[in-house]
Write an enzyme that holds these catalytic residues in place. Structure first.
Site, PDB file in Angstrom:
ATOM      1  N   ARG A 313       1.345  17.772 -46.287  1.00  0.00           N
ATOM      2  CA  ARG A 313       1.676  17.186 -44.953  1.00  0.00           C
ATOM      3  C   ARG A 313       2.522  18.531 -44.027  1.00  0.00           C
ATOM      4  NH1 ARG A 313       4.102  11.977 -45.441  1.00  0.00           N
ATOM      5  NH2 ARG A 313       1.942  11.350 -45.485  1.00  0.00           N
ATOM      6  N   ALA A 314       3.374  19.173 -44.965  1.00  0.00           N
ATOM      7  CA  ALA A 314       4.153  20.265 -44.314  1.00  0.00           C
ATOM      8  C   ALA A 314       3.060  21.415 -43.631  1.00  0.00           C
ATOM      9  CB  ALA A 314       5.039  21.004 -45.309  1.00  0.00           C
TER      10      ALA A 314
END
Length: 374
Positions: A313-314
């Site tokens: 997600r980052a």
């Protein structure tokens, strides 16, 4: 005995016309509400990273929100509420309680689907809003209430929309977000994951679109945020009291001017507000043209690996944020500086920590990774 003849016609005396009494809702709307005078966001001194995070989310809602952590009295709430005045307009379906997007037919609420079948869709414009979610709000207030008896007897979805309905395609602001009740956190997590709010009561279910930008503020001294919700918020910024004496003096002077004559203070910053609004609109227009090279993506992946973040997600959030930052700076390609600025807001709350370990984010290490000196 004599009689007096009375001649003429008898007319009925009209009853006095009853004036329609104003409802409590009308009185509340017009008589008891004082217009809040907002402090202009362009008048805030310092706190550049906080302002940048808010503006980037306004340009590109798909970034996924921002958490503002910091001490009391550091302009957190002032910045969020002031953002409302420079937000761009969006297209909505006229009369829709859920701000449905006329171009996104798959996400229409049931009322807009019915209008579509009847050919009654009319498009209106509305500025994006900052919708407040009070910490002590009840479940019905947040997700909406459903009258089961009415729904069963009359065969209608007797649904009263809640805060999540107003927040669709807007900013949802939660002050003291770390103090939210568990049921509210669960509702936010579900809506954030699906983009839909679903209310179920006694086998009756109602759903509506709930795709919002969550903006939370908190004082870490009052407790931390649940990890599940923290992971859903894309950006995090830390705000502290300003240590520069001249800037602190400027803060006092501006606040005194605002308190003395709010309207004049706002007029003094009209041109700055308009410049910021124009810059946001232009950035939205060119956002779709921003290109991300494979080399940019490799740099982002190297950063996330170097900082031991879980999942992917980052990586995705850094790319979106860097692309949006480039648009805000009026560039059509992202640079390493865009990636660094994005990573500084995405990584700090996603770094994998060992038990009892307080690993701190290092901006120097970030630049070293990007420059290839690690």
């Amino acid at each position: 005995m004599s009689f007096t003849n009375i001649t003429g016609s008898i007319k009925e005396v009209p009853k006095p016309k009853e004036e329609k009494r104003a409802s409590f809702e009308d009185i509340q709307r017009t008589e008891t509400r004082t217009k809040r005078v907002m402090y202009p966001i362009s008048g805030i001194v310092g706190q550049e990273m906080m302002l940048r995070a808010l503006i980037l989310n306004a340009i590109n809602p798909s970034i996924g929100g921002v958490l503002i952590r910091g001490q009391k009295g550091t302009a957190k709430s002032t910045a969020v509420r002031g953002l409302a005045e420079i937000l761009p307009e969006i297209d909505i379906i006229e009369g829709c309680k859920y701000n449905c997007d006329p171009l996104d037919t798959e996400k229409f609420c049931w009322e807009c689907r019915d209008k579509q079948k009847k050919g009654m869709i009319r498009i209106d414009k509305s500025p994006m809003k900052v919708v407040d979610l009070p910490v002590g709000a009840t479940e019905d207030r947040v997700v909406g209430s459903l009258d089961i008896e009415k729904a069963v007897k009359e065969g209608v979805q007797a649904f009263e929309p809640g805060i999540l309905a107003k927040a669709n395609r807007n900013l949802l602001y939660v002050d003291e977000i770390n103090l939210l009740d568990d049921f509210v956190v669960d509702a936010l997590l579900d809506a954030a994951a699906m983009g839909v709010n679903t209310v179920e009561r006694e086998g009756v279910s109602v759903s509506h679109p709930a795709n919002f930008i969550i903006v939370g503020s908190m004082n870490p001294e009052e407790g931390e945020l649940r990890p599940q919700l923290l992971d859903r918020i894309a950006l995090q910024v830390e705000v502290e009291g300003i240590s520069d004496i001249e800037q602190r003096v400027e803060i006092i002077e501006r606040r005194n001017r605002f308190n003395k004559d709010p309207q004049q203070f706002r007029r003094d910053f009209e041109s700055e507000q308009e410049k910021l609004r124009t810059r946001i609109i232009k950035a939205k227009q060119i956002l779709g043209r921003i290109t991300t090279t494979r080399e940019n993506l490799r740099t982002i992946a190297q950063i996330c690996m170097a900082f031991n973040v879980d999942g992917h997600r980052a990586d995705i959030m850094i790319e979106r944020t860097a692309r949006t930052n480039a648009a805000y700076e009026n560039r059509e390609r992202i640079t390493n500086e865009d990636i660094i600025e994005a990573a500084e807001m995405v990584l700090p709350h996603r770094m994998r920590k060992k038990p009892f370990e307080e690993e701190e984010f290092s901006a120097e290490q970030l630049r070293a990774v990007v420059n290839g000196t690690v």
